[in-house]
Motif scaffolding. Structure first.
Motif, PDB file in Angstrom:
ATOM      1  N   ARG A   1      41.439  10.568  28.408  1.00 41.56           N
ATOM      2  CA  ARG A   1      41.584  11.720  27.518  1.00 41.56           C
ATOM      3  C   ARG A   1      42.679  11.533  26.471  1.00 41.56           C
ATOM      4  NH1 ARG A   1      42.193  16.701  31.511  1.00 41.56           N
ATOM      5  NH2 ARG A   1      43.463  15.132  32.604  1.00 41.56           N
ATOM      6  N   HIS A   2      43.723  10.784  26.809  1.00 39.54           N
ATOM      7  CA  HIS A   2      44.798  10.574  25.828  1.00 39.54           C
ATOM      8  C   HIS A   2      44.263   9.834  24.608  1.00 39.54           C
ATOM      9  CE1 HIS A   2      48.763  10.127  24.211  1.00 39.54           C
ATOM     10  NE2 HIS A   2      48.769   8.811  24.333  1.00 39.54           N
TER      11      HIS A   2
ATOM     12  N   SER B   1      42.097  12.177  22.618  1.00 40.10           N
ATOM     13  CA  SER B   1      42.923  13.148  21.908  1.00 40.10           C
ATOM     14  C   SER B   1      43.481  12.562  20.620  1.00 40.10           C
ATOM     15  CB  SER B   1      44.065  13.617  22.811  1.00 40.10           C
ATOM     16  OG  SER B   1      44.970  14.434  22.110  1.00 40.10           O
TER      17      SER B   1
ATOM     18  N   LYS C   1      42.670  13.843  16.756  1.00 40.16           N
ATOM     19  CA  LYS C   1      43.723  14.234  15.813  1.00 40.16           C
ATOM     20  C   LYS C   1      43.581  13.483  14.491  1.00 40.16           C
ATOM     21  CE  LYS C   1      47.172  15.707  19.206  1.00 40.16           C
ATOM     22  NZ  LYS C   1      48.492  15.458  19.825  1.00 40.16           N
TER      23      LYS C   1
END
Length: 459
Positions: A145-146, A149, A153
């Motif tokens: 998920r990092h 993410s 962005k």
């Protein structure tokens, strides 16, 4: 190219300083800097700007960074330049020759031009980047998920000038990376893609446990003209947004530490002292009137003094105008003011409703005990109580307490008769610590002036 841009930016700043001074002279005197003294004064300020602006990061690349923060940095740097120019004029015994109204016009005009010029430049760059020009291609090495993410962005901020070109899944066994860009799982294929597509940036969005992978990619692109950046996944560890600091020449990532860097703390401290000095000069007649009113209205001293905790838990003495009649408190117990409290005098009630009882705290700011904006300090007895029952309360001590704060302008002020009220106040204080910027401080100050001085919870 970057050197040329820096030179043009410096020329622009000097031009805006002189143009602002000329416009101010036209408004104030109906002529444009005809007096040689004013020309010399402006020239000194321009020289100070060339010397001080680089130290505030004004000429660094702001690609992908907050433009509000840029405006705040420029404002702070310009105010410091003007303060230095005034100090120089004072030391030369020429301060009496300066028109205060002209100086105010000039400061406002040139400051506005310096900020507007940058915002216009970044608006033009944003349109160019939205049209596909002036872009930096980015590939993200990560997992889970990092990584997703970071990719989101990038997609959500097209004006930043970054475009995601591909991703590399460092742990394919843990699951796929869901994104619109190509995802590689073979090291050689990914490296060849980066070099063939002339990618500008490789972002390593990896947890700290992936040391081997990090070193592998750093060594891989060591001899390429590629920016390799490490964006560690420390969300489960870090209390605030993680920052990087230098310790004994070694790079350290802050996990549980003050979220403000030493340079940010220095800038905040300089602004606090300048703002407090100006505020005290501006409200000096009001302070005298209030002091007389307090003295005449009831028996006792003009000022209320109490020991409170500041940055790093250091104890200091806070000053307020006394708003209550003299009364005895039980040792170790502090009773907060309640609505229609009989201890509050008529003058004190007015001072508390309008927050004018807080004005002497500008002396605390000048002494270095407090900041203009920060978490509000509490009585020592309340600190001892709430730090045991409110999660995160202790971290309010990581910066200087403030006269006003994010919690206060959002309605969390006055009596804390329930734990829920203190939890809400602490939550807002921690938000402020994790999201501090000079722009946020300005927003809080403006909000305090227009809506924070009077509040239903102030009694």
């Amino acid at each position: 190219m970057r050197d040329l841009q820096g030179l043009l930016a410096r020329i622009f700043d000097v031009a805006m300083i002189f143009i602002g001074a000329a416009v101010a002279s036209q408004i104030r005197f109906n002529y444009v800097l005809e007096h040689r003294f004013y020309v010399a004064f402006v020239a000194f300020a321009a020289a100070f700007s060339l010397a001080l602006f680089p130290g505030f990061g004004v000429y660094q690349s702001w690609r992908g960074r907050s433009k509000l923060a840029l405006a705040g940095q420029v404002s702070l740097a310009w105010l410091i330049v003007q303060a230095c120019a005034l100090v120089l004029m004072f030391s030369l015994h020429r301060i009496d020759y300066v028109s205060r109204l002209w100086f105010a016009y000039w400061t406002a005009m040139s400051g506005s031009l310096l900020i507007a010029g940058r915002l216009v430049t970044h608006a033009i760059l944003a349109r160019m980047r939205n049209a596909g020009m002036n872009l930096h291609q980015v590939v993200v090495v990560g997992c889970g998920r990092h990584c997703e993410s970071i990719l989101r962005k990038i997609d959500d901020s097209p004006a930043s000038g970054f475009r995601a070109a591909a991703a590399y899944n460092a742990t394919p066994a843990a699951g796929q990376i869901n994104t619109r860009v190509p995802v590689f799982e073979q090291h050689e294929a990914f490296v060849n893609y980066v070099r063939a597509q002339q990618v500008h940036e490789v972002w390593l969005a990896l947890p700290l446990s992936q040391e081997r992978t990090i070193l592998r990619f750093v060594n891989e692109f060591r001899d390429d003209l590629v920016n390799v950046r490490f964006i560690p996944d420390v969300r489960s560890l870090a209390l605030f947004e993680s920052g990087v600091t230098d310790l004994l020449g070694e790079t350290a990532i802050n996990l549980v530490a003050s979220p403000l860097s030493p340079s940010a703390l220095l800038q905040k401290d300089i602004f606090d002292r300048v703002f407090a000095a100006c505020a005290l000069v501006a409200v000096a007649p009001l302070l005298i009137v209030i002091a007389l009113a307090v003295k005449v209205s009831s028996r006792g001293p003009v000022f209320f003094k109490q020991r409170r905790k500041g940055a790093d838990g250091r104890v200091f003495t806070i000053y307020k105008f006394r708003s209550m009649r003299l009364h005895a408190e039980q040792a170790g117990v502090v009773h907060q003011a309640t609505r229609d409290d009989p201890r509050v005098t008529r003058v004190g009630a007015f001072l508390r409703r309008t927050s004018m009882d807080e004005l002497p705290q500008f002396f605390n700011v000048l002494r270095g005990d407090m900041s203009v904006v920060g978490p509000r300090p509490h009585a020592l007895e309340h600190d001892d109580l709430y730090r045991k029952v409110v999660s995160g309360y202790i971290h309010r001590y990581r910066i200087k307490p403030g006269i006003t704060g994010w919690a206060q302008v959002n309605g969390f002020r006055g009596e804390t008769d329930r734990i829920e009220k203190m939890e809400g106040r602490v939550a807002h204080d921690l938000y402020y610590l994790g999201n501090w910027s000079f722009g946020l401080d300005m927003r809080i100050i403006v909000a305090t002036i227009f809506k924070g001085l009077r509040h239903t919870n102030a009694y």
